[in-house]
Motif scaffolding. Structure first.
Motif, PDB file in Angstrom:
ATOM      1  N   LYS A 331    -131.430  46.446 -69.618  1.00  0.00           N
ATOM      2  CA  LYS A 331    -132.545  47.372 -69.848  1.00  0.00           C
ATOM      3  C   LYS A 331    -133.852  46.826 -69.277  1.00  0.00           C
ATOM      4  CE  LYS A 331    -134.147  47.982 -74.103  1.00  0.00           C
ATOM      5  NZ  LYS A 331    -134.279  48.522 -75.479  1.00  0.00           N
ATOM      6  N   ASN A 335    -135.727  48.564 -66.138  1.00  0.00           N
ATOM      7  CA  ASN A 335    -137.057  49.144 -66.354  1.00  0.00           C
ATOM      8  C   ASN A 335    -138.099  48.499 -65.449  1.00  0.00           C
ATOM      9  OD1 ASN A 335    -136.094  50.923 -68.250  1.00  0.00           O
ATOM     10  ND2 ASN A 335    -136.788  49.756 -70.024  1.00  0.00           N
ATOM     11  N   THR A 349    -137.807  54.869 -66.623  1.00  0.00           N
ATOM     12  CA  THR A 349    -137.179  53.987 -67.605  1.00  0.00           C
ATOM     13  C   THR A 349    -135.699  54.323 -67.748  1.00  0.00           C
ATOM     14  OG1 THR A 349    -137.571  55.464 -69.484  1.00  0.00           O
ATOM     15  CG2 THR A 349    -139.324  53.871 -68.948  1.00  0.00           C
ATOM     16  N   LEU A 350    -134.972  53.414 -68.372  1.00  0.00           N
ATOM     17  CA  LEU A 350    -133.573  53.676 -68.698  1.00  0.00           C
ATOM     18  C   LEU A 350    -133.456  54.907 -69.576  1.00  0.00           C
ATOM     19  CD1 LEU A 350    -130.556  53.028 -68.923  1.00  0.00           C
ATOM     20  CD2 LEU A 350    -131.128  51.318 -70.673  1.00  0.00           C
ATOM     21  N   LYS A 351    -134.369  55.093 -70.499  1.00  0.00           N
ATOM     22  CA  LYS A 351    -134.312  56.263 -71.374  1.00  0.00           C
ATOM     23  C   LYS A 351    -134.450  57.553 -70.572  1.00  0.00           C
ATOM     24  CE  LYS A 351    -135.999  58.252 -75.685  1.00  0.00           C
ATOM     25  NZ  LYS A 351    -136.028  59.618 -75.155  1.00  0.00           N
ATOM     26  N   ILE A 354    -131.035  58.281 -69.256  1.00  0.00           N
ATOM     27  CA  ILE A 354    -130.168  58.773 -70.331  1.00  0.00           C
ATOM     28  C   ILE A 354    -130.489  60.228 -70.646  1.00  0.00           C
ATOM     29  CG2 ILE A 354    -129.693  58.549 -72.802  1.00  0.00           C
ATOM     30  CD1 ILE A 354    -130.014  55.491 -72.420  1.00  0.00           C
ATOM     31  N   LEU A 372    -124.892  52.664 -71.336  1.00  0.00           N
ATOM     32  CA  LEU A 372    -126.328  52.898 -71.198  1.00  0.00           C
ATOM     33  C   LEU A 372    -126.969  53.071 -72.567  1.00  0.00           C
ATOM     34  CD1 LEU A 372    -126.670  55.359 -68.157  1.00  0.00           C
ATOM     35  CD2 LEU A 372    -126.602  52.852 -68.168  1.00  0.00           C
ATOM     36  N   GLU A 376    -129.879  50.693 -74.282  1.00  0.00           N
ATOM     37  CA  GLU A 376    -131.176  51.247 -74.667  1.00  0.00           C
ATOM     38  C   GLU A 376    -131.467  51.068 -76.149  1.00  0.00           C
ATOM     39  OE1 GLU A 376    -134.836  53.103 -74.705  1.00  0.00           O
ATOM     40  OE2 GLU A 376    -133.675  52.390 -72.991  1.00  0.00           O
ATOM     41  N   TYR A 377    -130.456  51.290 -76.994  1.00  0.00           N
ATOM     42  CA  TYR A 377    -130.732  51.385 -78.425  1.00  0.00           C
ATOM     43  C   TYR A 377    -130.280  50.192 -79.260  1.00  0.00           C
ATOM     44  CZ  TYR A 377    -131.943  56.174 -77.280  1.00  0.00           C
ATOM     45  OH  TYR A 377    -132.539  57.290 -76.729  1.00  0.00           O
TER      46      TYR A 377
END
Length: 485
Positions: A331, A335, A349-351, A354, A372, A376-377
């Motif tokens: 991540k 990023n 961003t990775l988000k 997603i 992914l 991220e989480y």
């Protein structure tokens, strides 16, 4: 035109260019014709993701330069394909196979691409790859990306391509380019190199720059050459070299980099070499047929003068298990890469990626995006998780000090020999170099190779051994591109 492009080496092409038998423009056109006939129709192996719209202009310019000034070096006018996670500051995208990044353009070349252009190479296009270097989800086939679709193995449709530099390997195997550049975090050059019956060099982390390459791991990533011969792979390696102050890993290579690695190409290089075989753990997934191919390769090395220490076990092999290192590093690395693309980049961003995939599930989520989501989480992006820190230290201890280093020291080895790419997990976590070389084919036509591995910056030894094996036992054959077995 009488020039035979299939299996043509850099030296053969260079000689033809020097005499005027062919031009670089004609060479690009010949490769494009093969791509049209076999990659995008016919077998449709689907290895090439994008063609550089400027390729012919670049080729013509280099032809003119050759006529007026002579060639810059061996790669002058040589067409190269790049894995689609390597930045080019031109009219091509860099997407890592993701539809979310299908409209993403890099602002400048990756450091190694600048080096290739300086060497006179023609960046002909981008190769398909396993999406996000096979870090998107669980169960996604190697060689699949939402942007590019599935890469197929030209030797046998039921054989995987390996990942994640699948397109880079298949394109070289099929003679769609002269050489290609792949990247590896854990087996992504060695695995498709093995299954594509080509040479793959996974360098020491720190030998060549990683700047401008869409990342997976800040500690394990590296680019590397993929070619049909060891000499061609080494010539490409030479062109990729150069000290990049932006890549912290390159600070470890001071005094350890050679200007020209072709001086280590020695057809008698196996004479007197001490090669160890770690059989425990690394042979469990081999079929009887693959084991026979490996053992035959070892016998040939003995005939060529190598001393084989068999077994030379890595005592930590069974202690090396799942590590959270890459998951935690992804991540933050991604990023940072996306942020450097500038404010106009489609994904920041990775988000964002997603969320894009969630909004386009039919096109992007054929196999999901579980990895992914985990990245991220479940990670902070700060590298402060106790598990990450412990795993990083454990990887270094088990893979380097108590693993490869201890085994090579105990048996006074020049190199370790693994079947196929099965040693990639330990060598990648150590950051150590490897070279995979074709060694045979199964009765179904599936390629099988052997991998030489050693300690940091011992590429000269590996090149010597791999070249000697290749020159004395020339096993590679081009796929027919006519029918699958």
């Amino acid at each position: 035109m009488s020039f035979e492009i299939v299996e043509a080496t850099i030296s053969e092409i260079g000689a033809a260019l020097d005499t005027g038998e062919i031009t670089s423009r004609q060479l690009v056109l010949m490769y494009l014709e093969r791509i049209a006939d076999h990659d995008k129709s016919g077998l449709t192996v689907n290895s090439v993701l994008e063609i550089n719209p400027d390729a012919l202009f670049i080729a013509e310019s280099l032809d003119t330069e050759r006529q007026l000034q002579g060639p810059r070096g061996p790669l002058h006018g040589i067409p190269v394909l790049l894995k689609d996670n390597i930045n080019t500051g031109d009219n091509m995208h860099t997407s890592a196979g993701s539809l979310a990044l299908a409209d993403s353009f890099a602002g400048e070349d990756a450091f190694i691409i600048s080096r290739l252009r300086e060497a006179g190479a023609i960046i002909m296009g981008k190769a398909n790859m396993t999406e996000f270097a096979n870090f998107m989800t669980n169960g996604m086939p190697s060689g699949y990306s939402s942007r590019g679709g599935q890469v197929l193995n030209p030797y046998n449709i039921s054989t995987p391509t390996g990942g994640s530099s699948a397109g880079s390997a298949v394109a070289v195997a099929c003679n769609f380019c002269t050489v290609s550049v792949g990247t590896e975090t854990s087996g992504s050059i060695l695995n498709p190199g093995n299954l594509g019956s080509i040479i793959g060099i996974k360098p020491t982390v720190g030998l060549i720059s990683r700047s401008g390459i869409l990342p997976l791991s800040s500690t394990q990533d590296t680019a590397g050459p993929m070619a049909r011969t060891v000499r061609d792979a080494v010539l490409l390696l030479n062109a990729l070299l150069g000290q990049d102050e932006k890549d912290a890993a390159m600070g470890t290579n001071r005094g350890k980099v050679h200007e020209d690695y072709t001086v280590f190409l020695d057809a008698n290089g196996l004479q007197g070499a001490r090669i160890g075989i770690p059989r425990d753990y690394y042979f469990e997934e081999l079929t009887e047929e693959q084991l026979a191919l490996f053992n035959a390769s070892v016998d040939r090395m003995r005939e060529l003068g190598a001393t084989i220490i068999d077994p030379a076990e890595i005592t930590t092999a069974r202690e090396i298990s799942y590590s959270s290192v890459v998951l935690n590093e992804f991540k933050t690395s991604l990023n940072a890469y996306l942020a450097r693309l500038g404010p106009g980049a489609p994904m920041r961003t990775l988000k964002d990626i997603i969320d894009f995939n969630h909004a386009h599930p039919v096109q992007t989520l054929k196999f999901g995006q579980a990895t992914l989501l985990d990245a991220e989480y479940t990670t902070s992006g700060t590298f402060t998780e106790p598990q990450y820190l412990r795993d990083r230290m454990t990887d270094l201890r088990l893979c380097k000090e108590q693993g490869i280093d201890a085994t090579m020291r105990e048996h006074q080895l020049d190199a370790l020999l693994f079947p196929a790419d099965f040693g990639a997990r330990i060598t990648s976590r150590a950051g150590y170099p490897s070279i995979v070389v074709p060694s045979g084919y199964t009765s179904a036509g599936a390629p099988f190779g052997v991998t030489f591995s050693a300690r940091a910056y011992e590429e000269p030894v590996l090149i010597r051994l791999a070249y000697a094996y290749e020159q004395n036992y020339k096993v590679r054959k081009a796929p027919s591109l006519k029918s699958f077995i």
